[in-house]
Design a protein around this motif. Sequence first.
Motif, PDB file in Angstrom:
ATOM      1  N   GLY A 155       0.803  -1.212   0.000  1.00 36.08           N
ATOM      2  CA  GLY A 155       0.000   0.000   0.000  1.00 36.08           C
ATOM      3  C   GLY A 155       0.837   1.263   0.000  1.00 36.08           C
ATOM      4  O   GLY A 155       2.058   1.242  -0.126  1.00 36.08           O
ATOM      5  N   GLY A 156       0.157   2.378   0.142  1.00 36.01           N
ATOM      6  CA  GLY A 156       0.823   3.671   0.124  1.00 36.01           C
ATOM      7  C   GLY A 156       1.014   4.174  -1.288  1.00 36.01           C
ATOM      8  O   GLY A 156       1.181   3.408  -2.238  1.00 36.01           O
ATOM      9  N   GLY A 157       1.004   5.468  -1.445  1.00 30.94           N
ATOM     10  CA  GLY A 157       1.096   6.047  -2.775  1.00 30.94           C
ATOM     11  C   GLY A 157       2.408   5.800  -3.477  1.00 30.94           C
ATOM     12  O   GLY A 157       2.452   5.670  -4.701  1.00 30.94           O
ATOM     13  N   TYR A 158       3.511   5.735  -2.734  1.00 30.51           N
ATOM     14  CA  TYR A 158       4.819   5.543  -3.340  1.00 30.51           C
ATOM     15  C   TYR A 158       5.424   4.184  -3.003  1.00 30.51           C
ATOM     16  O   TYR A 158       6.359   3.752  -3.660  1.00 30.51           O
ATOM     17  CB  TYR A 158       5.783   6.632  -2.864  1.00 30.51           C
ATOM     18  CG  TYR A 158       5.426   8.008  -3.335  1.00 30.51           C
ATOM     19  CD1 TYR A 158       5.616   8.372  -4.665  1.00 30.51           C
ATOM     20  CD2 TYR A 158       4.886   8.947  -2.466  1.00 30.51           C
ATOM     21  CE1 TYR A 158       5.276   9.636  -5.112  1.00 30.51           C
ATOM     22  CE2 TYR A 158       4.555  10.220  -2.901  1.00 30.51           C
ATOM     23  CZ  TYR A 158       4.752  10.565  -4.226  1.00 30.51           C
ATOM     24  OH  TYR A 158       4.412  11.809  -4.665  1.00 30.51           O
ATOM     25  N   LEU A 159       4.930   3.515  -1.986  1.00 35.95           N
ATOM     26  CA  LEU A 159       5.504   2.242  -1.562  1.00 35.95           C
ATOM     27  C   LEU A 159       5.088   1.118  -2.514  1.00 35.95           C
ATOM     28  O   LEU A 159       5.916   0.537  -3.209  1.00 35.95           O
ATOM     29  CB  LEU A 159       5.085   1.938  -0.128  1.00 35.95           C
ATOM     30  CG  LEU A 159       5.646   0.676   0.505  1.00 35.95           C
ATOM     31  CD1 LEU A 159       7.153   0.797   0.675  1.00 35.95           C
ATOM     32  CD2 LEU A 159       4.972   0.402   1.853  1.00 35.95           C
ATOM     33  N   SER A 160       3.811   0.821  -2.553  1.00 42.02           N
ATOM     34  CA  SER A 160       3.281  -0.231  -3.433  1.00 42.02           C
ATOM     35  C   SER A 160       1.789   0.022  -3.602  1.00 42.02           C
ATOM     36  O   SER A 160       0.973  -0.570  -2.918  1.00 42.02           O
ATOM     37  CB  SER A 160       3.537  -1.620  -2.840  1.00 42.02           C
ATOM     38  OG  SER A 160       3.230  -1.667  -1.454  1.00 42.02           O
ATOM     39  N   PRO A 161       1.418   0.929  -4.503  1.00 43.99           N
ATOM     40  CA  PRO A 161       0.052   1.451  -4.586  1.00 43.99           C
ATOM     41  C   PRO A 161      -1.019   0.384  -4.780  1.00 43.99           C
ATOM     42  O   PRO A 161      -0.816  -0.630  -5.450  1.00 43.99           O
ATOM     43  CB  PRO A 161       0.103   2.394  -5.787  1.00 43.99           C
ATOM     44  CG  PRO A 161       1.537   2.773  -5.912  1.00 43.99           C
ATOM     45  CD  PRO A 161       2.309   1.574  -5.490  1.00 43.99           C
ATOM     46  N   ILE A 162      -2.176   0.651  -4.174  1.00 48.11           N
ATOM     47  CA  ILE A 162      -3.376  -0.169  -4.308  1.00 48.11           C
ATOM     48  C   ILE A 162      -4.443   0.702  -4.956  1.00 48.11           C
ATOM     49  O   ILE A 162      -4.704   1.817  -4.492  1.00 48.11           O
ATOM     50  CB  ILE A 162      -3.875  -0.653  -2.928  1.00 48.11           C
ATOM     51  CG1 ILE A 162      -2.827  -1.539  -2.246  1.00 48.11           C
ATOM     52  CG2 ILE A 162      -5.202  -1.375  -3.043  1.00 48.11           C
ATOM     53  CD1 ILE A 162      -3.154  -1.840  -0.785  1.00 48.11           C
ATOM     54  N   ASN A 163      -5.053   0.226  -6.023  1.00 54.94           N
ATOM     55  CA  ASN A 163      -6.127   1.020  -6.629  1.00 54.94           C
ATOM     56  C   ASN A 163      -7.473   0.633  -6.023  1.00 54.94           C
ATOM     57  O   ASN A 163      -7.581  -0.283  -5.206  1.00 54.94           O
ATOM     58  CB  ASN A 163      -6.119   0.891  -8.155  1.00 54.94           C
ATOM     59  CG  ASN A 163      -6.382  -0.530  -8.633  1.00 54.94           C
ATOM     60  OD1 ASN A 163      -7.132  -1.289  -8.017  1.00 54.94           O
ATOM     61  ND2 ASN A 163      -5.769  -0.903  -9.762  1.00 54.94           N
ATOM     62  N   ALA A 164      -8.521   1.326  -6.447  1.00 50.37           N
ATOM     63  CA  ALA A 164      -9.834   1.132  -5.844  1.00 50.37           C
ATOM     64  C   ALA A 164     -10.389  -0.267  -6.112  1.00 50.37           C
ATOM     65  O   ALA A 164     -11.078  -0.842  -5.260  1.00 50.37           O
ATOM     66  CB  ALA A 164     -10.807   2.193  -6.368  1.00 50.37           C
ATOM     67  N   VAL A 165     -10.100  -0.824  -7.286  1.00 49.83           N
ATOM     68  CA  VAL A 165     -10.561  -2.177  -7.612  1.00 49.83           C
ATOM     69  C   VAL A 165      -9.929  -3.178  -6.652  1.00 49.83           C
ATOM     70  O   VAL A 165     -10.601  -4.046  -6.075  1.00 49.83           O
ATOM     71  CB  VAL A 165     -10.221  -2.526  -9.071  1.00 49.83           C
ATOM     72  CG1 VAL A 165     -10.473  -3.997  -9.355  1.00 49.83           C
ATOM     73  CG2 VAL A 165     -11.025  -1.648 -10.028  1.00 49.83           C
ATOM     74  N   GLU A 166      -8.620  -3.070  -6.466  1.00 51.37           N
ATOM     75  CA  GLU A 166      -7.914  -3.981  -5.561  1.00 51.37           C
ATOM     76  C   GLU A 166      -8.373  -3.781  -4.121  1.00 51.37           C
ATOM     77  O   GLU A 166      -8.533  -4.749  -3.368  1.00 51.37           O
ATOM     78  CB  GLU A 166      -6.406  -3.763  -5.684  1.00 51.37           C
ATOM     79  CG  GLU A 166      -5.857  -4.153  -7.041  1.00 51.37           C
ATOM     80  CD  GLU A 166      -4.499  -3.558  -7.339  1.00 51.37           C
ATOM     81  OE1 GLU A 166      -3.818  -4.059  -8.253  1.00 51.37           O
ATOM     82  OE2 GLU A 166      -4.111  -2.571  -6.677  1.00 51.37           O
ATOM     83  N   ALA A 167      -8.608  -2.527  -3.738  1.00 46.50           N
ATOM     84  CA  ALA A 167      -9.062  -2.251  -2.372  1.00 46.50           C
ATOM     85  C   ALA A 167     -10.393  -2.931  -2.088  1.00 46.50           C
ATOM     86  O   ALA A 167     -10.604  -3.482  -0.998  1.00 46.50           O
ATOM     87  CB  ALA A 167      -9.178  -0.742  -2.154  1.00 46.50           C
ATOM     88  N   ALA A 168     -11.296  -2.915  -3.071  1.00 45.89           N
ATOM     89  CA  ALA A 168     -12.595  -3.554  -2.881  1.00 45.89           C
ATOM     90  C   ALA A 168     -12.444  -5.058  -2.680  1.00 45.89           C
ATOM     91  O   ALA A 168     -13.132  -5.663  -1.846  1.00 45.89           O
ATOM     92  CB  ALA A 168     -13.501  -3.266  -4.075  1.00 45.89           C
ATOM     93  N   SER A 169     -11.531  -5.689  -3.425  1.00 44.26           N
ATOM     94  CA  SER A 169     -11.340  -7.126  -3.269  1.00 44.26           C
ATOM     95  C   SER A 169     -10.653  -7.454  -1.947  1.00 44.26           C
ATOM     96  O   SER A 169     -10.931  -8.476  -1.329  1.00 44.26           O
ATOM     97  CB  SER A 169     -10.529  -7.682  -4.446  1.00 44.26           C
ATOM     98  OG  SER A 169      -9.171  -7.290  -4.380  1.00 44.26           O
ATOM     99  N   ILE A 170      -9.765  -6.594  -1.480  1.00 44.74           N
ATOM    100  CA  ILE A 170      -9.093  -6.798  -0.192  1.00 44.74           C
ATOM    101  C   ILE A 170     -10.106  -6.718   0.949  1.00 44.74           C
ATOM    102  O   ILE A 170     -10.066  -7.501   1.903  1.00 44.74           O
ATOM    103  CB  ILE A 170      -7.972  -5.759  -0.012  1.00 44.74           C
ATOM    104  CG1 ILE A 170      -6.818  -6.042  -0.977  1.00 44.74           C
ATOM    105  CG2 ILE A 170      -7.454  -5.743   1.434  1.00 44.74           C
ATOM    106  CD1 ILE A 170      -5.830  -4.909  -1.096  1.00 44.74           C
ATOM    107  N   ALA A 171     -11.021  -5.761   0.850  1.00 44.55           N
ATOM    108  CA  ALA A 171     -12.015  -5.579   1.908  1.00 44.55           C
ATOM    109  C   ALA A 171     -12.884  -6.819   2.078  1.00 44.55           C
ATOM    110  O   ALA A 171     -13.418  -7.067   3.172  1.00 44.55           O
ATOM    111  CB  ALA A 171     -12.881  -4.356   1.607  1.00 44.55           C
ATOM    112  N   ASP A 172     -13.032  -7.625   1.032  1.00 35.66           N
ATOM    113  CA  ASP A 172     -13.856  -8.839   1.090  1.00 35.66           C
ATOM    114  C   ASP A 172     -13.065 -10.085   1.475  1.00 35.66           C
ATOM    115  O   ASP A 172     -13.629 -11.179   1.528  1.00 35.66           O
ATOM    116  CB  ASP A 172     -14.523  -9.080  -0.277  1.00 35.66           C
ATOM    117  CG  ASP A 172     -15.569  -8.025  -0.608  1.00 35.66           C
ATOM    118  OD1 ASP A 172     -16.115  -7.424   0.343  1.00 35.66           O
ATOM    119  OD2 ASP A 172     -15.811  -7.786  -1.805  1.00 35.66           O
ATOM    120  N   ASP A 173     -11.776  -9.929   1.740  1.00 30.59           N
ATOM    121  CA  ASP A 173     -10.916 -11.076   2.041  1.00 30.59           C
ATOM    122  C   ASP A 173     -10.693 -11.163   3.551  1.00 30.59           C
ATOM    123  O   ASP A 173     -10.068 -10.288   4.140  1.00 30.59           O
ATOM    124  CB  ASP A 173      -9.578 -10.913   1.309  1.00 30.59           C
ATOM    125  CG  ASP A 173      -8.720 -12.166   1.366  1.00 30.59           C
ATOM    126  OD1 ASP A 173      -8.791 -12.893   2.375  1.00 30.59           O
ATOM    127  OD2 ASP A 173      -7.956 -12.403   0.417  1.00 30.59           O
TER     128      ASP A 173
END
Length: 530
Positions: free
Chosen positions: A252-270
């Motif tokens: 995560g993080g903007g410069y570390l290893s970004p997560i987009n909104a699509v990926e965030a939605a799938s993470i929230a369900d895991d």
Amino acid sequence: MRGALQSDRRLRRGGVRGLVAIVAAALALAGCGVGGGSSEPGARTTIRVATMEPVGILDPWDFVGQFHAMDLVYEPLIAYGEGGALEPALAESWDVSGDGLTVTFALREGVRFHDGTDFDAAAAKFNLEQWVGKEKFAFLGGSRAISSIETPASHTLVLRLSAPYPPLLQELTIVRPVRFLSPAAAPGGSYREPVGTGPWKVVSSTDTSGSFVRNDDYWGPEPEIERVEMRVIPDSQTRLSALRAGEVDLIGGGYLSPINAVEAASIADDPSLDLVTGDPDTTMSLTFNRRGPLGERAVREAVSLATDVEAINDVLYGGKEYVARSYFPPSVPHSGTPTTRRYDPHEAERVLDRAGWTMKGSTRAKDGRPLRLELLLVSDPVHGMTDSRTTGQALQDALSTIGIEVELTVVDGATYFDQQAAGRFDLVFSTTYGAPYDPANSALSFLSSTADTPTWSSPALDALVDRSVSAGDPATRDSSYQAVYDLLERDVAFVPITHPPRYYAVRSEVDGFRVPPHEYRLDLTHVTLG
């Protein structure tokens, strides 16, 4: 501060509705990633962090080392806390004289660099002299404002300024070049090895990984975990799969290893993962090069009117709450009064008609010149612009409906910034720096004619920016920055698109991780592993 692969799938009319289908398909694929693997039993002592780029050379006076690795090793005089609060770090306290020309720091005693060298006023002065007054660091107002550095006592540091510069204390919180390296690790000012005062010491750094061990002599709270391993995984989906498989613990993080909104939605369900979301601290905007047709205010106004910012945010960024209505997000001090964005493609057509841009087939023209624009896009993940290519496709479709032809040019990061600096584009997405640089550093870097690559400038804007960054009291700063934003609105200098949310994801056995106060930090001192 501061490989072309263009999708051949273009959205036709009703482009945002077409965009929904694309994102829905991507969401389904993200949910089919590698299943959640379990970590080894019992408490672990090493946290594994995925990063999209190598740690690099951790020279605090250069621009090649990774921000987060530097933050593990080096510390500032002042820390940037929640909500922009300035907190003691290597300086226990500071005092600014009434005329704003002298800043006196009481340095923390008993602090040692990783090599055993004392951190004192002499060490601090040695570090400051590597960047103060140097042309290389002229993007920092403090580099120009500091006229002398004095050390009247072993742990007293005094900065004399040629003129008051209120943003100085906030500038001293950033990662480079203002962090502190052991003088023994840079004989004669030539960097040799990364030796700081921070909670972590460098063990190794390669093109594929970085390793850090706990500093057991750290002056502050000692981290619970013993080791940090950074693993370079450039591809976003591969990072997410590695997290699910238990191969890494944090992304995560903007410069570390970004997560987009699509990926965030799938993470929230895991259930094996925890999604941690922070308030936006940057703005992604569509900005204009005033060469060619975009030199006309009418063309810029038409582009703004034809851009459905709310729909783009609803589809790409997780909801309308991320719609940008100002140059800076509300979390940035002195961000001003939000404006109401207007979406009216029919009015956009009327604006172009009145300006003499008439339809010739499917594209407007004026004086025999077709209304064609190039939108420059970056293929690499860039903080705040992880979905810029998809946003560009939506914009391309929207502008085609009012007779503006847009060509999408997708290039790698290095080429992108080179072309932007050289002015080889018509339209480009740009993002503000975020905390702790804003508002002063983004204003000086993007809105001043003296900047290397200003996104907008004029003599009137120069005067307003200068007044804003030099204003002594908060009320004057508020009104001065508001005047900057008002001028940008009158000129239609930009189209704010989104304040992108800040996403991090950890495995469920990671406890104590908090979204850091800014995107250049990686605070792991409170983290434990189950």
